[in-house]
Design a protein around this motif. Structure first.
Motif, short mmCIF file in Angstrom:
data_model
loop_
_atom_site.label_atom_id
_atom_site.label_comp_id
_atom_site.label_asym_id
_atom_site.label_seq_id
_atom_site.Cartn_x
_atom_site.Cartn_y
_atom_site.Cartn_z
N ALA A 51 0.65 -1.62 -0.36
CA ALA A 51 0.06 0.11 -0.01
C ALA A 51 0.83 1.08 -0.20
CB ALA A 51 -1.01 0.12 1.38
N ILE A 52 2.37 0.95 1.09
CA ILE A 52 2.43 2.53 1.03
C ILE A 52 3.42 2.65 -0.84
CG2 ILE A 52 5.16 2.94 1.92
CD1 ILE A 52 4.60 1.75 4.55
N GLN A 53 3.90 1.77 -1.28
CA GLN A 53 4.48 1.33 -2.25
C GLN A 53 3.68 2.31 -3.83
OE1 GLN A 53 5.85 -2.11 -2.47
NE2 GLN A 53 7.67 -2.20 -2.21
N SER A 54 1.91 1.64 -3.61
CA SER A 54 1.74 1.76 -4.61
C SER A 54 0.93 3.42 -4.17
CB SER A 54 0.46 1.18 -4.39
OG SER A 54 -0.48 1.79 -2.71
N SER A 73 -7.38 3.56 -3.84
CA SER A 73 -8.22 3.19 -3.30
C SER A 73 -7.48 2.19 -2.22
CB SER A 73 -9.35 2.62 -3.07
OG SER A 73 -10.21 1.92 -1.84
N LEU A 74 -7.91 2.30 -0.63
CA LEU A 74 -7.12 1.49 0.75
C LEU A 74 -7.68 0.87 1.53
CD1 LEU A 74 -4.04 3.87 1.95
CD2 LEU A 74 -3.77 2.48 0.26
N SER A 75 -9.32 0.55 1.06
CA SER A 75 -10.80 -0.33 1.82
C SER A 75 -10.45 -2.00 1.80
CB SER A 75 -11.94 0.29 0.87
OG SER A 75 -11.31 -0.20 -0.01
N ARG A 76 -9.78 -1.75 0.86
CA ARG A 76 -9.31 -3.56 1.04
C ARG A 76 -8.59 -3.85 2.44
NH1 ARG A 76 -5.68 -1.95 -2.09
NH2 ARG A 76 -2.57 -2.78 -1.36
N LEU A 77 -7.71 -3.08 2.90
CA LEU A 77 -7.04 -3.41 3.85
C LEU A 77 -7.62 -3.36 5.65
CD1 LEU A 77 -4.06 -0.52 3.56
CD2 LEU A 77 -3.83 -3.03 2.61
N ILE A 78 -6.77 -4.07 5.86
CA ILE A 78 -7.25 -4.31 7.43
C ILE A 78 -7.02 -2.88 8.52
CG2 ILE A 78 -8.42 -6.56 7.79
CD1 ILE A 78 -5.62 -7.13 9.25
N GLN A 94 5.78 11.67 5.76
CA GLN A 94 4.95 11.96 4.17
C GLN A 94 3.47 12.00 4.15
OE1 GLN A 94 6.08 10.93 0.83
NE2 GLN A 94 7.75 10.56 0.89
N CYS A 95 3.65 13.69 4.75
CA CYS A 95 2.47 13.58 5.56
C CYS A 95 1.00 13.92 4.23
CB CYS A 95 2.27 15.32 5.81
SG CYS A 95 3.60 15.48 6.83
N ALA A 96 0.81 13.89 3.34
CA ALA A 96 0.04 14.27 1.97
C ALA A 96 -0.64 12.61 2.00
CB ALA A 96 -0.05 14.63 1.09
N LEU A 97 0.32 11.65 2.19
CA LEU A 97 0.32 10.05 1.82
C LEU A 97 -0.53 9.93 3.31
CD1 LEU A 97 3.04 8.68 -0.13
CD2 LEU A 97 0.57 9.62 -0.66
N ALA A 98 -0.38 10.35 4.19
CA ALA A 98 -0.11 9.86 5.63
C ALA A 98 -2.15 10.27 5.65
CB ALA A 98 0.34 10.27 6.74
N VAL A 99 -2.03 11.82 5.42
CA VAL A 99 -3.33 12.12 5.82
C VAL A 99 -4.89 11.83 4.47
CG1 VAL A 99 -5.21 13.85 4.82
CG2 VAL A 99 -2.85 14.55 5.80
N LEU A 102 -5.22 7.78 6.55
CA LEU A 102 -6.52 8.66 8.07
C LEU A 102 -7.38 9.08 7.21
CD1 LEU A 102 -6.43 9.21 10.79
CD2 LEU A 102 -5.79 11.60 9.86
N SER A 103 -8.27 8.94 5.75
CA SER A 103 -9.20 9.60 5.52
C SER A 103 -9.89 7.95 5.46
CB SER A 103 -8.76 10.42 4.14
OG SER A 103 -10.39 9.63 3.55
N THR A 104 -9.46 6.88 4.78
CA THR A 104 -9.42 6.24 5.09
C THR A 104 -10.07 5.34 6.48
OG1 THR A 104 -8.60 5.22 3.05
CG2 THR A 104 -9.56 3.62 3.85
N VAL A 105 -9.36 5.48 7.31
CA VAL A 105 -9.25 5.31 8.74
C VAL A 105 -10.61 5.20 9.16
CG1 VAL A 105 -8.41 4.45 10.81
CG2 VAL A 105 -6.70 4.77 9.33
N ARG A 106 -11.06 6.68 9.10
CA ARG A 106 -12.27 7.81 8.99
C ARG A 106 -13.86 6.80 8.25
NH1 ARG A 106 -13.65 14.08 8.44
NH2 ARG A 106 -15.28 13.83 9.69
N SER A 107 -13.14 6.66 7.05
CA SER A 107 -14.08 6.04 6.64
C SER A 107 -14.66 4.17 6.82
CB SER A 107 -14.67 6.57 4.87
OG SER A 107 -13.27 5.78 3.95
#
Length: 227
Positions: A51-54, A73-78, A94-99, A102-107
């Motif tokens: 996921a990080i590499q993509s 999209s990272l919705s497939r990850l646990i 890598q702040c932009a990627l971290a945000v 975080l958006s995926t975690v929130r959703s």
């Protein structure tokens, strides 16, 4: 005849038989050195690494071409993989990627812990991404109180970046959710928030925080959650 009388030592039984028993030295299992326990979230699974590499690949493509490449999209990850990827991206600034993570975690796994928002805000402040801090705080819809350490880190990160509007918004969210009326926060939270508001020129609001929040700033027994 002489050959038959020749001495043959192998024909005489040994007076000291060789024992077939083999001794073993016991091996005790234990720590090899003084290393502490592994830090939770720092062991990346194959899925988290991919996921990080993509994400990085999509970011590079956007910077090298005129068109904006959407982040995958990272919705497939646990959840554990998402959190591990988030912490690793923050470690790499890598702040932009971290945000995005975080958006995926929130959703996918609402509501996210306040500590995650605090971690991201601290990283954004460290990299002087002040507008991104405002955007992140704007996403928060509710704050209720339990994890005061995370709340203090969030407030300090926003104040340290000089974000007046975001600090005022945090204060407003706390009031909307009953802090100061039916809910309590610790004295240190009140002190940090009041001092920060004064530093940002919001003296009247600082006095209001001291008056309203300070009356119930003894023991915090409620739960802090973001929706």
């Amino acid at each position: 005849m002489a050959a038959s009388l020749r001495f043959n030592p192998t024909s005489i039984p040994s007076l000291y038989p060789i024992s077939t028993y083999k001794s073993f030295t016991p091996v005790r299992c234990g720590p090899r050195d003084n290393r502490g326990p592994l830090v939770k979230g720092r062991i990346l699974s194959t899925e988290a690494i991919q996921a990080i590499q993509s994400l990085k690949r999509a970011q590079r493509n956007s910077s090298s071409t005129a068109t904006v490449t959407p982040l995958p999209s990272l919705s497939r990850l646990i959840k554990s993989d998402l959190l591990a990827a988030l912490r690793e991206l923050l470690r790499q600034d890598q702040c932009a990627l971290a945000v995005h993570v975080l958006s995926t975690v929130r959703s996918e796994y609402p509501p996210p812990d306040l500590s995650l928002y605090a971690d991201v805000v601290v990283a954004l402040a460290r990299n002087h991404l002040k507008d991104e801090i405002d955007e992140l705080i704007e996403e928060i819809r509710s704050i209720e109180c339990d994890d005061e350490k995370a709340l203090v880190r969030l407030i300090k990160g926003v104040i340290g970046a000089g974000r007046k509007e975001s600090t005022v918004r945090i204060c407003g969210l706390m009031k909307e959710n009953g802090v100061g009326s039916r809910k309590r926060v610790g004295e240190y939270v009140v002190k940090v928030l009041s001092k920060g508001l004064r530093r940002l020129g919001e003296v009247d609001l600082a006095l209001e925080v001291e008056r309203e929040f300070g009356e119930l700033s003894r023991v915090n027994s409620d739960k802090l959650t973001i929706y």
